[in-house]
Design an enzyme around this catalytic site. Structure first.
Site, PDB file in Angstrom:
ATOM      1  N   SER A 256       0.849  -1.187   0.000  1.00  0.00           N
ATOM      2  CA  SER A 256       0.000   0.000   0.000  1.00  0.00           C
ATOM      3  C   SER A 256       0.887   1.240   0.000  1.00  0.00           C
ATOM      4  O   SER A 256       2.106   1.149   0.132  1.00  0.00           O
ATOM      5  CB  SER A 256      -0.918  -0.004   1.216  1.00  0.00           C
ATOM      6  OG  SER A 256      -0.199   0.474   2.337  1.00  0.00           O
ATOM      7  N   LYS A 257       0.246   2.372  -0.146  1.00  0.00           N
ATOM      8  CA  LYS A 257       0.965   3.644  -0.232  1.00  0.00           C
ATOM      9  C   LYS A 257       1.954   3.860   0.901  1.00  0.00           C
ATOM     10  O   LYS A 257       3.008   4.439   0.722  1.00  0.00           O
ATOM     11  CB  LYS A 257      -0.048   4.789  -0.165  1.00  0.00           C
ATOM     12  CG  LYS A 257      -0.409   5.375  -1.504  1.00  0.00           C
ATOM     13  CD  LYS A 257      -1.200   6.642  -1.272  1.00  0.00           C
ATOM     14  CE  LYS A 257      -1.364   7.390  -2.575  1.00  0.00           C
ATOM     15  NZ  LYS A 257      -2.035   8.668  -2.406  1.00  0.00           N
ATOM     16  N   ARG A 258       1.543   3.446   2.089  1.00  0.00           N
ATOM     17  CA  ARG A 258       2.347   3.766   3.261  1.00  0.00           C
ATOM     18  C   ARG A 258       3.473   2.759   3.508  1.00  0.00           C
ATOM     19  O   ARG A 258       4.321   2.985   4.349  1.00  0.00           O
ATOM     20  CB  ARG A 258       1.461   3.858   4.502  1.00  0.00           C
ATOM     21  CG  ARG A 258       0.922   5.257   4.732  1.00  0.00           C
ATOM     22  CD  ARG A 258      -0.062   5.267   5.873  1.00  0.00           C
ATOM     23  NE  ARG A 258      -1.238   4.498   5.539  1.00  0.00           N
ATOM     24  CZ  ARG A 258      -2.248   4.972   4.791  1.00  0.00           C
ATOM     25  NH1 ARG A 258      -2.205   6.202   4.334  1.00  0.00           N
ATOM     26  NH2 ARG A 258      -3.294   4.231   4.498  1.00  0.00           N
TER      27      ARG A 258
END
Ligand code: GLU
Length: 448
Positions: free
Chosen positions: A219-221
């Site tokens: 995911s993005k994080r």
């Protein structure tokens, strides 16, 4: 056939590592085949589309060295190039999409529906001959089989992704669509649109996803997800590009470090691996270390100075020879340039600060006695060179019948504030006599 490929990101304010790899594979395939690489910004969603989001993509690609070849104004009236052209922006091409929608309506393949325009999707299955995934037969899902037609222009007049993506691939004569596997499920729609326009579709190559080390979806994080983080955390672009190549492609001889020219000559679509790639931060850091240590001196110094400045060191008043000598002692010791701040920071501080734990452990009457003897012997040295410094320590140890470490250790701590770091005799030489004596005095004051 002249190969024409494109990277077609939507500006989301984020360049995912998977997107960067897609761009790289397209660029490599263009360079491998002597073809053309196009950058096309898919920015029809006005709400998400900002200039800074576009810049994040452009800066990321430039940093990786992925120059695109073509754009709306590649040449002036004499056909001469006017510098780097492009990218193409879909937001500036609405007339083209409108004309193509009219064409479909005229052919009876699109129709108005509640203010929107819908495409008449064929009911029969569509076979995709993917260059990576192989043959995929797409049947309509249960839900789709009730009404497989899909919207190509929304009721607010906005053309939809499937339409603009296909129209541009067609208008730009794209021969190979190399993109993330998440788009495989859209491909039947895209092929149907190509058929409706009466143009053979391009070849498709859907690249498997990049997963986290533990196999979960990235995911993005997650660590390593954003290309910007590599630019900020002291990775060098060649290392990242080399690493990204290995994520999903293999030169088949287990070699890991490959010069870009070699990757270009070997890169081909059939060797793209079919299974999802797992992101391996340890391996990336190792590759980065390899690239840093074998890097040409001047380039290293430029990158190292900027990493120090990024960490808040002002090197503008430091003599360049001193800075260079200091940073070169760390060249083989960092996996990320951002580590230089803690490894080389001591060279650039006027006064040493010692952490409480270091003070308590390293400074006491015994180490004080060693430091005092070191101070008078080093002060007496005429030639303050690594060799002579080493001889001083040897002599002091021999005179007291102790191991050299008895002197080495406190000297290192006094000069650097740390028990590890670059080669001691060299760093002492570079610091120079007056700085070293000053630091020994500071340490002696703490020894009680
Ligand atoms: N704009 C799409 C994306 O960012 C592009 C898909 C494609 O490459 O065809 O995922």
């Amino acid at each position: 056939m002249h190969v024409r490929v494109r990277f077609a990101p939507s500006p989301t304010g984020f360049l995912h590592i998977g997107g960067a790899r897609t761009a790289l594979f397209n660029w490599l395939y263009a360079r491998h085949t002597g073809g053309t690489f196009i950058l096309r910004i898919e920015d029809t969603d006005a709400a998400r589309n900002t200039e800074s989001a576009v810049n994040i993509i452009i800066e990321g690609l430039r940093w990786l060295g992925l120059e695109w070849d073509e754009g709306p104004q590649t040449s002036n009236a004499d056909g001469r190039s006017m510098g780097q052209a492009g990218p193409y922006f879909q937001s500036r091409r609405s007339a083209i999409y409108q004309a193509r929608v009219e064409e479909l309506k005229m052919k009876g393949l699109a129709y108005e529906h509640e203010g929107a325009v819908k495409f008449r999707m064929p009911r029969e299955p569509i076979t995709i001959n993917d260059l990576v995934v192989g043959e995929v037969r797409r049947e309509l899902t249960d839900r789709e089989s009730k009404d497989p037609d899909f919207v190509i222009v929304r009721s607010d007049g906005q053309p939809v992704f499937h339409l603009v993506n296909v129209v541009d691939d067609l208008e730009m004569d794209i021969t190979h669509v190399i993109r993330g596997e998440d788009h495989l499920s859209n491909t039947a729609k895209h092929i149907a649109l190509f058929n409706a326009f009466g143009t053979p579709p391009p070849r498709y190559a859907h690249i498997p996803l990049i997963l986290n080390t533990d196999g979960s979806k990235m995911s993005k994080r997650d660590q390593g997800a954003s290309l910007i983080s590599y630019m900020q955390e002291g990775f060098v672009p060649e290392a990242v590009a080399n690493y990204l190549c290995l994520l999903g492609w293999s030169p088949k001889d287990n070699r890991e470090i490959l010069a870009q020219s070699e990757i270009i000559s070997r890169f081909d679509l059939p060797q793209i691996l079919r299974h999802n790639a797992r992101f391996d931060f340890t391996k990336l850091r190792w590759l980065n270390w390899e690239y840093i240590r074998s890097m040409e001196r001047d380039r290293y110094l430029k990158l190292a100075v900027s990493a120090m400045e990024q960490a808040g060191f002002d090197l503008s008043k430091v003599p360049p020879d001193y800075t260079a000598a200091a940073l070169l002692t760390c060249k083989e010791k960092v996996q990320q340039l951002s580590e230089l701040a803690s490894l080389a920071g001591f060279y650039f501080r006027d006064d040493m600060t010692f952490e409480e734990s270091v003070r308590a452990k390293e400074f006491n009457p015994e180490s004080g006695a060693c430091l005092l003897r070191l101070k008078s012997s080093l002060e007496a040295l005429d030639l303050f060179s690594a060799d002579h410094i080493q001889q001083v320590l040897k002599r002091l140890a021999a005179e007291s019948y102790v191991k050299m470490s008895v002197f080495v250790h406190p000297l290192r701590v006094a000069c650097t504030g740390s028990t590890t770091g670059p080669s001691l005799y060299h760093l002492v030489e570079i610091l120079g006599k007056s700085r070293v004596i000053h630091r020994l005095d500071q340490a002696l004051a703490l020894c009680g």
